[in-house]
Design a protein around this motif. Structure first.
Motif, short mmCIF file in Angstrom:
data_model
loop_
_atom_site.label_atom_id
_atom_site.label_comp_id
_atom_site.label_asym_id
_atom_site.label_seq_id
_atom_site.Cartn_x
_atom_site.Cartn_y
_atom_site.Cartn_z
N GLY A 24 -3.54 3.24 -0.83
CA GLY A 24 -4.79 2.56 -0.55
C GLY A 24 -4.78 1.15 -1.09
O GLY A 24 -3.75 0.62 -1.52
N LYS A 25 -5.93 0.51 -1.10
CA LYS A 25 -6.03 -0.91 -1.44
C LYS A 25 -6.30 -1.18 -2.91
O LYS A 25 -6.11 -2.30 -3.39
CB LYS A 25 -7.15 -1.55 -0.61
CG LYS A 25 -6.99 -1.41 0.90
CD LYS A 25 -5.80 -2.20 1.41
CE LYS A 25 -5.71 -2.14 2.93
NZ LYS A 25 -4.52 -2.86 3.43
N GLN A 26 -6.78 -0.19 -3.66
CA GLN A 26 -7.27 -0.43 -5.01
C GLN A 26 -6.13 -0.53 -6.02
O GLN A 26 -5.36 0.41 -6.18
CB GLN A 26 -8.21 0.71 -5.43
CG GLN A 26 -8.88 0.51 -6.77
CD GLN A 26 -9.86 -0.66 -6.77
OE1 GLN A 26 -10.51 -0.94 -5.78
NE2 GLN A 26 -9.95 -1.36 -7.89
N LYS A 44 0.06 0.08 -9.29
CA LYS A 44 -0.19 -0.69 -8.08
C LYS A 44 -0.77 -2.05 -8.44
O LYS A 44 -1.81 -2.13 -9.10
CB LYS A 44 -1.17 0.04 -7.15
CG LYS A 44 -1.34 -0.69 -5.81
CD LYS A 44 -2.26 0.04 -4.87
CE LYS A 44 -2.27 -0.63 -3.50
NZ LYS A 44 -2.52 -2.06 -3.55
N SER A 63 0.48 6.59 1.27
CA SER A 63 -0.32 5.40 1.00
C SER A 63 -1.13 5.57 -0.28
O SER A 63 -1.71 6.63 -0.52
CB SER A 63 -1.27 5.12 2.16
OG SER A 63 -2.12 4.03 1.86
N ASP A 99 0.81 -1.22 0.00
CA ASP A 99 0.00 0.00 0.00
C ASP A 99 0.84 1.27 0.00
O ASP A 99 0.33 2.36 -0.24
CB ASP A 99 -0.91 0.03 1.23
CG ASP A 99 -1.89 -1.13 1.25
OD1 ASP A 99 -2.16 -1.68 0.16
OD2 ASP A 99 -2.35 -1.50 2.34
N GLU A 100 2.15 1.13 0.25
CA GLU A 100 2.97 2.31 0.51
C GLU A 100 3.98 2.56 -0.60
O GLU A 100 4.56 1.63 -1.16
CB GLU A 100 3.70 2.15 1.85
CG GLU A 100 4.42 3.41 2.31
CD GLU A 100 4.97 3.28 3.72
OE1 GLU A 100 6.18 3.01 3.84
OE2 GLU A 100 4.18 3.43 4.67
#
Length: 461
Positions: A437-439, A460, A435, A392-393
């Motif tokens: 995020g998750k997407q 990502k 971050s 995430d980072e």
């Protein structure tokens, strides 16, 4: 559409959705005749197209041209970019959405049309203005109905000078012209190309990349550049490529080879001369076009983008999703018989669909860059650490900007802001984590000082 043949042969007609219970299969006559022995139905699956490499055939392509092509590859298989031939204002008026791609024609810059008094309805300057207005993210596609360099028949009622791109309106013999490099007709080929280069250079000077699709629909034979078969056509394509790229130093062109409704390998100029393969499909509005799509996908999957470069009817977003015919973009032909004949509810449906990208949804594709990038400016250096990103980072390393305020801005693929913050590095080497995020997806991060901005593309996983 069945390929013309004088012998009995098998033909794949694509994929169809059958409803539970009884289904009716209808075969209808188009331009010819047919004799069918049997129809065989077999179970089928649809798969997503593989993304090709982000490498243009022109190694010297401009940064913005590379950025546009990178964006086309990024969206391939998940989104379709909207386009329209000429009538971009009509689409905006009826749907409230503007096509992301404006497709226009250099037809009236053909020397034999200029000699007869033709004037462009929309000039090169006007097309550039359309691309540059607002945030300047409009994408341009250009075609060229090339009026034959000479030998126009010019006889009423239908063989007039302005139809000189049609085979039946000229006696210009491409094969003969190419066979004699010292002939006047060969020199006319070059001088016509030079005239179009003048227009294309205007786009390059304005930093406007072009989806360039010349010599379209050659396998159909109805245009003079296809009338003598694939050999002369392929030679002309390579001549055009060399003349524009090497002789005229035009490096803002993404080369789009346009077939008819079916891809045929013998008419294909070759991977080293083509960036995108387009199909021009004029068929019934209910057609899913999966057979047409498969004709190009089978030999080109993972090698080239495939697009619906021209069509007589709007594609259906539901059919694109259902049959996974993820055209890179689409463009319906102009006028009252085509785009203005489309039902308004269908027009609004496709241009407002979540999987169809309109102009207002385009990111700043000029800023697309390779996955691992280092940005430099006179006073400091920024390095993106860890890209593609699996967690995430993400980390930015900033060197030489001690006590200097910098703005960091994160956006998604559509340009929507996700984060913005100002940082002031406290040491000569500072690391700033943030971050995503998750997407999963494609993101852009911009690091700017009062005088300089650098944007990096993040993937990502």
């Amino acid at each position: 559409m069945l390929k013309q043949t004088t012998k009995f042969a098998g033909a794949s007609l694509g994929k169809f959705l059958l409803k539970e219970g009884a289904n009716t299969v209808t075969i209808f006559r188009g331009w010819g005749y047919f004799d069918v022995d049997y129809i065989q139905l077999t179970p089928a699956t649809s798969t997503l197209p593989a993304k090709p490499p982000k490498t243009l055939v022109d190694a010297q392509a401009t940064p913005s041209t590379k950025g546009l092509f990178s964006y086309l590859v990024d969206q391939y298989g998940s989104k379709v970019i909207s386009g329209q031939q000429d009538d971009v204002e009509y689409v905006l008026e009826k749907t409230g959405k503007e096509p992301a791609i404006g497709s226009f024609d250099l037809i009236d810059y053909s020397p034999t049309r200029v000699q007869n008094g033709a004037r462009p309805v929309r000039t090169s300057e006007a097309i550039i203005d359309w691309a540059k207005k607002g945030d300047g993210r409009g994408i341009i596609s250009l075609m060229w109905h090339w009026n034959a360099p000479t030998d126009l028949i010019n006889q009423a009622p239908d063989k007039l000078w302005w139809r000189g791109f049609y085979t039946d309106a000229t006696t210009f013999d491409l094969a003969a012209a190419l066979a004699d490099k010292n002939s006047d007709r060969y020199k006319l080929l070059l001088s016509d190309i030079d005239a179009i280069a003048v227009q294309l250079k205007k786009f390059q000077a304005a930093d406007v990349p072009v989806l360039w699709r010349p010599l379209h629909e050659a396998p159909g034979g109805w245009f003079w550049w296809g009338a003598k078969g694939p050999g002369p056509f392929n030679e002309l394509w390579k001549l055009l490529y060399d003349r524009l790229t090497t002789y005229h130093n035009l490096h803002n062109l993404i080369w789009v080879y346009t077939a008819t409704d079916t891809f045929r390998a013998d008419w294909y100029p070759g991977d080293q001369y083509v960036d995108v393969v387009g199909l021009d499909i004029y068929t019934d509005a209910s057609a899913n076009m999966s057979g047409n799509w498969s004709s190009a996908q089978s030999p080109l999957n993972g090698k080239k983008l495939v697009t619906l470069s021209e069509s007589g009817n709007l594609p259906s977003a539901d059919k694109v999703r259902g049959f996974r015919t993820w055209w890179s973009w689409f463009a319906v032909w102009t006028g009252t018989d085509y785009i203005k004949k489309q039902p308004l509810d269908q027009l609004k449906a496709i241009f407002t669909d979540a999987d169809v990208i309109t102009r207002d949804e385009l990111p700043n594709w000029r800023l697309a860059a390779p996955a691992v990038v280092t940005g430099l400016e006179p006073l400091f250096q920024v390095t993106l650490v860890g890209n593609p990103v699996q967690g995430d980072e993400v980390n930015l390393e900033i060197r030489g900007a001690q006590a200097q305020p910098l703005t960091i801005r994160l956006t998604n693929m559509l340009g929507h802001p996700l984060m913005e913050q100002t940082v002031v590095p406290v040491s000569a080497l500072a690391r700033h984590p943030f971050s995503l995020g998750k997407q999963p997806g494609v993101y852009f991060i911009q690091v700017s000082s009062p005088t300089t901005a650098r944007t990096f593309r993040i993937i990502k996983l």
